[in-house]
Design a protein around this motif. Structure first.
Motif, PDB file in Angstrom:
ATOM      1  N   ASN A 139      12.169   1.125 -14.115  1.00  0.00           N
ATOM      2  CA  ASN A 139      12.028   0.099 -14.855  1.00  0.00           C
ATOM      3  C   ASN A 139      12.004   0.326 -16.424  1.00  0.00           C
ATOM      4  OD1 ASN A 139      13.192  -2.010 -13.346  1.00  0.00           O
ATOM      5  ND2 ASN A 139      11.003  -2.894 -13.033  1.00  0.00           N
ATOM      6  N   GLY A 140      12.830   1.449 -16.815  1.00  0.00           N
ATOM      7  CA  GLY A 140      12.738   1.629 -18.412  1.00  0.00           C
ATOM      8  C   GLY A 140      11.331   2.577 -18.798  1.00  0.00           C
ATOM      9  N   ARG A 141      10.779   3.002 -17.667  1.00  0.00           N
ATOM     10  CA  ARG A 141       9.530   3.906 -17.946  1.00  0.00           C
ATOM     11  C   ARG A 141       9.363   5.090 -17.086  1.00  0.00           C
ATOM     12  NH1 ARG A 141       4.224   0.257 -19.211  1.00  0.00           N
ATOM     13  NH2 ARG A 141       3.417   2.382 -19.509  1.00  0.00           N
ATOM     14  N   PRO A 142       9.107   6.344 -17.511  1.00  0.00           N
ATOM     15  CA  PRO A 142       8.881   7.485 -16.632  1.00  0.00           C
ATOM     16  C   PRO A 142       7.728   7.308 -15.783  1.00  0.00           C
ATOM     17  CG  PRO A 142       8.385   8.126 -18.902  1.00  0.00           C
ATOM     18  CD  PRO A 142       8.853   6.649 -19.043  1.00  0.00           C
ATOM     19  N   HIS A 143       7.983   7.345 -14.567  1.00  0.00           N
ATOM     20  CA  HIS A 143       6.725   7.239 -13.340  1.00  0.00           C
ATOM     21  C   HIS A 143       6.377   5.708 -13.370  1.00  0.00           C
ATOM     22  CE1 HIS A 143       6.625  11.811 -13.026  1.00  0.00           C
ATOM     23  NE2 HIS A 143       6.246  11.748 -14.325  1.00  0.00           N
ATOM     24  N   GLY A 144       7.224   4.934 -13.991  1.00  0.00           N
ATOM     25  CA  GLY A 144       6.919   3.488 -13.552  1.00  0.00           C
ATOM     26  C   GLY A 144       5.845   2.892 -14.733  1.00  0.00           C
ATOM     27  N   PRO A 145       5.524   1.562 -14.371  1.00  0.00           N
ATOM     28  CA  PRO A 145       4.819   0.842 -15.063  1.00  0.00           C
ATOM     29  C   PRO A 145       3.235   1.161 -15.445  1.00  0.00           C
ATOM     30  CG  PRO A 145       5.071  -0.263 -13.124  1.00  0.00           C
ATOM     31  CD  PRO A 145       5.770   0.976 -13.027  1.00  0.00           C
ATOM     32  N   LYS A 146       2.700   2.095 -14.709  1.00  0.00           N
ATOM     33  CA  LYS A 146       1.259   2.525 -14.765  1.00  0.00           C
ATOM     34  C   LYS A 146       1.099   3.695 -15.826  1.00  0.00           C
ATOM     35  CE  LYS A 146      -0.834  -0.398 -12.262  1.00  0.00           C
ATOM     36  NZ  LYS A 146      -1.912  -1.048 -11.865  1.00  0.00           N
ATOM     37  N   ARG A 147       0.057   3.567 -16.454  1.00  0.00           N
ATOM     38  CA  ARG A 147      -0.370   4.834 -17.238  1.00  0.00           C
ATOM     39  C   ARG A 147      -1.083   5.928 -16.677  1.00  0.00           C
ATOM     40  NH1 ARG A 147      -1.099   3.640 -23.600  1.00  0.00           N
ATOM     41  NH2 ARG A 147       1.195   2.593 -23.859  1.00  0.00           N
ATOM     42  N   GLY A 148      -0.685   7.266 -16.844  1.00  0.00           N
ATOM     43  CA  GLY A 148      -1.436   8.364 -16.244  1.00  0.00           C
ATOM     44  C   GLY A 148      -1.290   8.616 -14.875  1.00  0.00           C
TER      45      GLY A 148
ATOM     46  N   GLN B 116       2.035   8.679  -7.239  1.00  0.00           N
ATOM     47  CA  GLN B 116       0.734   8.057  -7.359  1.00  0.00           C
ATOM     48  C   GLN B 116       0.972   6.223  -7.518  1.00  0.00           C
ATOM     49  OE1 GLN B 116      -0.685  10.755 -10.345  1.00  0.00           O
ATOM     50  NE2 GLN B 116      -2.424  10.953  -9.241  1.00  0.00           N
ATOM     51  N   LEU B 117       2.248   6.028  -7.838  1.00  0.00           N
ATOM     52  CA  LEU B 117       2.489   4.669  -8.359  1.00  0.00           C
ATOM     53  C   LEU B 117       2.399   3.782  -6.878  1.00  0.00           C
ATOM     54  CD1 LEU B 117       3.262   2.509 -10.332  1.00  0.00           C
ATOM     55  CD2 LEU B 117       5.487   3.465  -9.835  1.00  0.00           C
ATOM     56  N   HIS B 118       1.811   2.702  -6.798  1.00  0.00           N
ATOM     57  CA  HIS B 118       2.047   1.951  -5.411  1.00  0.00           C
ATOM     58  C   HIS B 118       2.537   0.625  -5.500  1.00  0.00           C
ATOM     59  CE1 HIS B 118      -1.650   4.616  -4.425  1.00  0.00           C
ATOM     60  NE2 HIS B 118      -1.285   4.663  -3.453  1.00  0.00           N
ATOM     61  N   MET B 119       3.071   0.317  -4.532  1.00  0.00           N
ATOM     62  CA  MET B 119       4.055  -1.010  -4.451  1.00  0.00           C
ATOM     63  C   MET B 119       3.248  -2.044  -4.930  1.00  0.00           C
ATOM     64  SD  MET B 119       6.841   0.738  -4.453  1.00  0.00           S
ATOM     65  CE  MET B 119       8.136  -0.687  -4.625  1.00  0.00           C
ATOM     66  N   ARG B 120       2.013  -2.162  -4.824  1.00  0.00           N
ATOM     67  CA  ARG B 120       1.298  -3.242  -5.370  1.00  0.00           C
ATOM     68  C   ARG B 120       1.298  -3.477  -6.970  1.00  0.00           C
ATOM     69  NH1 ARG B 120      -2.783   0.384  -2.955  1.00  0.00           N
ATOM     70  NH2 ARG B 120      -3.788   1.486  -4.327  1.00  0.00           N
ATOM     71  N   SER B 121       1.934  -2.628  -7.383  1.00  0.00           N
ATOM     72  CA  SER B 121       2.323  -2.721  -8.872  1.00  0.00           C
ATOM     73  C   SER B 121       3.603  -3.783  -9.025  1.00  0.00           C
ATOM     74  CB  SER B 121       2.162  -1.162  -9.777  1.00  0.00           C
ATOM     75  OG  SER B 121       1.254  -0.504  -9.410  1.00  0.00           O
ATOM     76  N   PHE B 122       4.123  -4.037  -8.161  1.00  0.00           N
ATOM     77  CA  PHE B 122       5.378  -4.572  -8.055  1.00  0.00           C
ATOM     78  C   PHE B 122       5.246  -6.029  -7.694  1.00  0.00           C
ATOM     79  CE2 PHE B 122       6.370  -0.305  -8.598  1.00  0.00           C
ATOM     80  CZ  PHE B 122       7.357  -0.322  -9.624  1.00  0.00           C
ATOM     81  N   HIS B 123       6.031  -6.902  -7.502  1.00  0.00           N
ATOM     82  CA  HIS B 123       5.717  -8.275  -6.942  1.00  0.00           C
ATOM     83  C   HIS B 123       7.166  -8.640  -5.909  1.00  0.00           C
ATOM     84  CE1 HIS B 123       8.510 -10.134  -9.624  1.00  0.00           C
ATOM     85  NE2 HIS B 123       7.733  -9.634 -10.567  1.00  0.00           N
ATOM     86  N   ASP B 124       6.777  -9.491  -5.048  1.00  0.00           N
ATOM     87  CA  ASP B 124       7.918  -9.609  -4.157  1.00  0.00           C
ATOM     88  C   ASP B 124       9.101 -10.274  -4.857  1.00  0.00           C
ATOM     89  OD1 ASP B 124       9.074 -10.060  -1.527  1.00  0.00           O
ATOM     90  OD2 ASP B 124       8.343 -12.395  -1.495  1.00  0.00           O
TER      91      ASP B 124
ATOM     92  N   ASP C 192       1.139  -1.251   0.110  1.00  0.00           N
ATOM     93  CA  ASP C 192      -0.102  -0.037   0.053  1.00  0.00           C
ATOM     94  C   ASP C 192       0.722   1.408  -0.081  1.00  0.00           C
ATOM     95  OD1 ASP C 192      -2.362  -1.591  -0.002  1.00  0.00           O
ATOM     96  OD2 ASP C 192      -2.033  -1.560   2.261  1.00  0.00           O
ATOM     97  N   MET C 193       1.974   1.222   0.294  1.00  0.00           N
ATOM     98  CA  MET C 193       2.964   2.260   0.192  1.00  0.00           C
ATOM     99  C   MET C 193       2.998   2.872  -1.373  1.00  0.00           C
ATOM    100  SD  MET C 193       6.765   1.245   1.753  1.00  0.00           S
ATOM    101  CE  MET C 193       6.767   0.933   3.674  1.00  0.00           C
ATOM    102  N   SER C 194       3.282   4.222  -1.462  1.00  0.00           N
ATOM    103  CA  SER C 194       3.599   4.736  -2.589  1.00  0.00           C
ATOM    104  C   SER C 194       5.207   4.426  -3.152  1.00  0.00           C
ATOM    105  CB  SER C 194       3.302   6.269  -2.824  1.00  0.00           C
ATOM    106  OG  SER C 194       4.420   6.975  -2.184  1.00  0.00           O
ATOM    107  N   PHE C 195       5.474   4.546  -4.250  1.00  0.00           N
ATOM    108  CA  PHE C 195       6.809   4.425  -4.675  1.00  0.00           C
ATOM    109  C   PHE C 195       7.837   5.265  -3.861  1.00  0.00           C
ATOM    110  CE2 PHE C 195      10.557   3.924  -7.592  1.00  0.00           C
ATOM    111  CZ  PHE C 195      10.327   2.658  -7.720  1.00  0.00           C
ATOM    112  N   LEU C 196       7.332   6.668  -3.867  1.00  0.00           N
ATOM    113  CA  LEU C 196       8.332   7.484  -2.984  1.00  0.00           C
ATOM    114  C   LEU C 196       8.177   7.065  -1.462  1.00  0.00           C
ATOM    115  CD1 LEU C 196       7.281  10.964  -4.516  1.00  0.00           C
ATOM    116  CD2 LEU C 196       8.821   9.220  -5.117  1.00  0.00           C
ATOM    117  N   GLU C 197       7.419   6.573  -0.949  1.00  0.00           N
ATOM    118  CA  GLU C 197       7.352   5.932   0.520  1.00  0.00           C
ATOM    119  C   GLU C 197       8.373   4.726   0.649  1.00  0.00           C
ATOM    120  OE1 GLU C 197       2.921   7.707   2.114  1.00  0.00           O
ATOM    121  OE2 GLU C 197       3.283   5.487   1.179  1.00  0.00           O
ATOM    122  N   MET C 198       8.067   4.039  -0.395  1.00  0.00           N
ATOM    123  CA  MET C 198       9.271   3.044  -0.464  1.00  0.00           C
ATOM    124  C   MET C 198      10.942   3.379  -0.280  1.00  0.00           C
ATOM    125  SD  MET C 198      11.289   1.173  -2.520  1.00  0.00           S
ATOM    126  CE  MET C 198      11.000   1.668  -4.231  1.00  0.00           C
TER     127      MET C 198
END
Lengths: 254, 221
Positions: free
Chosen positions: A77-86, A91-99, A36-42
């Motif tokens: 990972n090769g994309r600005p602001h990570g793997p999600k669009r918009g 606003q990117l959450h760590m749930r977009s990544f996996h353990d 539930d953390m944001s990428f910046l919180e990580m």
């Protein structure tokens, strides 16, 4: 994807002491990351650990953390602001990544955006483009009465869509040509159709594009990567508008 | 004239030149293909020879004018493309470690200089085989025979077909991109332009590629 389980991640982060030093990638691990953390919180968690260990924390730009300021600027990972669009990185959450996932974090790469430190880049080239023409010269006074200046709904919506640009620079970062066309196009499209901005539209297009070229941004080759990665989902339409404004401005060119 | 040079030499102006020359070259492809399809007439090259002689005749002023324009625009397209690519590459000295380009753009849009380069190599070979000998001297064999001999060589035909695939890649991005550069873009028309551009690329290049395959399979008389 999120089941509340904590994740362990391995990070590869660009570290650079200052503008003049050569940088390098360093490997880090962060454990017990909540999905539930944001990428910046990580990154905050990583930095706390680094501070406790007496190491230099990773410098990255951030401000509002709600996707409207345009400060965060991470190439994930090769994309600005990570793997999600918009979304922006905040606003990117760590749930977009996996353990166990490994994540490469880089600063925006463009000669016009020199690295200041670690993941922070100097985006003042954008400010200089705005100074060159992204404004309305007359004092617009106090708030006007509603409907005292009639503007068609289409024009208002068009201007408001373009005005959503937060100047984060993801368009430049993702473009294989480091072109600033989506940013400059958004600013030109925002003002050109409104009655306050329309009188100066030609001079504005000439001056902003001249400054854009001077700053060392590349040219647009319509790969459309910028529009696909823009956190505010600004359309390619603004780049086409920019070109049309520039073509119409030819008679005012000296 | 200073303003005009500034205009066509700006980042946007260079792209406008690219679009206009590219569209002109695309139209040339249609005309060139129409003539070449006479090779498949099955008449031992009678109709094709008539057409080839008509095109190569020095007194054919309109064709001579278009020919000169074609070469100038082709060379401008190539030089301008190389300049744009070189400026764009210089805009990022330090590359990313990881780039996920397929997430946000098509392969074709990122492959223009490479596909263009191969088409250029093809053009040099192509012009040396057919255009220069028949335009400026009088070889002993007819052009139809020259085409037949060249295409019966599997290496020559193979490279021809390969170049046509690359040309299709180039046109697939180039045609729709040209319209976008010239300002034609909206939600309704752009999907149609993109599909038409792809169809144009496939049809033109497929039709060109059939010709060497026709001779390679021994179907030419």
């Amino acid at each position: 994807m999120s089941n509340g389980k904590k994740m362990n991640l391995s990070l590869k982060i660009w570290r650079q002491a200052d503008k003049n030093s050569a940088g390098e990638f360093k490997d880090y691990t962060v454990n017990n990351v909540s999905p539930d953390m944001s990428f910046l919180e990580m990154l905050d968690v990583l930095n706390e650990e680094l501070i406790i260990k007496g190491e230099e924390p990773v410098a990255f730009d951030h401000d509002c953390r709600e996707g409207i300021c345009g400060s965060c600027s991470l190439y994930i990972n090769g994309r600005p602001h990570g793997p999600k669009r918009g979304v922006t990185a905040c606003q990117l959450h760590m749930r977009s990544f996996h353990d166990g996932q490994s994540i490469v974090i880089e600063p925006w790469r463009a000669n016009a955006f020199p690295v200041v430190k670690d993941l922070i880049v100097d985006r003042s080239a954008f400010d200089r483009i705005i100074t060159a023409g992204g404004f309305v010269s007359v004092n617009s006074g106090g708030a006007a009465d509603a409907n005292s200046i009639l503007i068609s709904k289409d024009d208002v919506e068009y201007a408001l869509d373009a005005s959503q640009c937060i100047g984060c620079g993801a368009c430049v970062a993702v473009c294989k040509n480091s072109s600033a066309s989506l940013f400059v196009g958004a600013k030109i499209a925002h003002l050109s159709r409104l009655p306050q901005g329309s009188p100066e539209r030609h001079k504005r297009a000439i001056n902003m594009i001249k400054q854009m070229d001077k700053e060392g941004f590349g040219s647009c080759t319509n790969t459309e990567a910028c529009a696909a990665e823009c956190p505010k989902e600004i359309s390619m339409d603004v780049i086409v508008t920019m070109r049309k404004e520039y073509m119409k401005a030819i008679k005012e060119m000296e | 004239m200073g303003w005009f040079i500034k205009f066509i030499d700006s980042s946007i102006g260079k792209k406008i030149v690219m679009a206009l020359t590219g569209l002109f070259l695309s139209i040339f492809l249609i005309a060139h293909l129409a003539g070449n399809l006479l090779l498949l007439a099955g008449d031992g090259g009678v109709k094709f020879e008539e057409y080839a002689n008509f095109m190569a005749e020095s007194g054919n002023i309109p064709v001579r004018i278009v020919e000169i324009a074609l070469f100038i625009l082709l060379i401008y397209h190539i030089i301008n493309g190389i300049r744009i690519t070189s400026i764009n590459r210089k805009a990022r000295n330090i590359k990313y470690k990881k780039v996920d380009a397929s997430a946000n753009s098509t392969f074709f849009s990122r492959f223009m200089i490479q596909s263009g380069g191969i088409i250029f190599i093809f053009l040099v070979i192509h012009l040396r085989s057919f255009f220069f000998p028949y335009r400026f001297s009088h070889p002993e064999i007819t052009m139809y025979e020259a085409v037949k001999t060249a295409f019966e060589n599997p290496l020559y035909s193979g490279f021809y077909v390969f170049a046509m695939v690359l040309l299709a890649f180039h046109l697939n991005h180039g045609v729709q991109s040209a319209f976008q550069t010239l300002g034609l873009y909206d939600k309704k028309i752009t999907p149609i332009i993109k599909k038409t551009g792809t169809a144009f690329a496939i049809i033109i290049c497929l039709a060109f590629a059939i010709i060497p395959l026709y001779f390679l399979m021994g179907m030419g008389e």
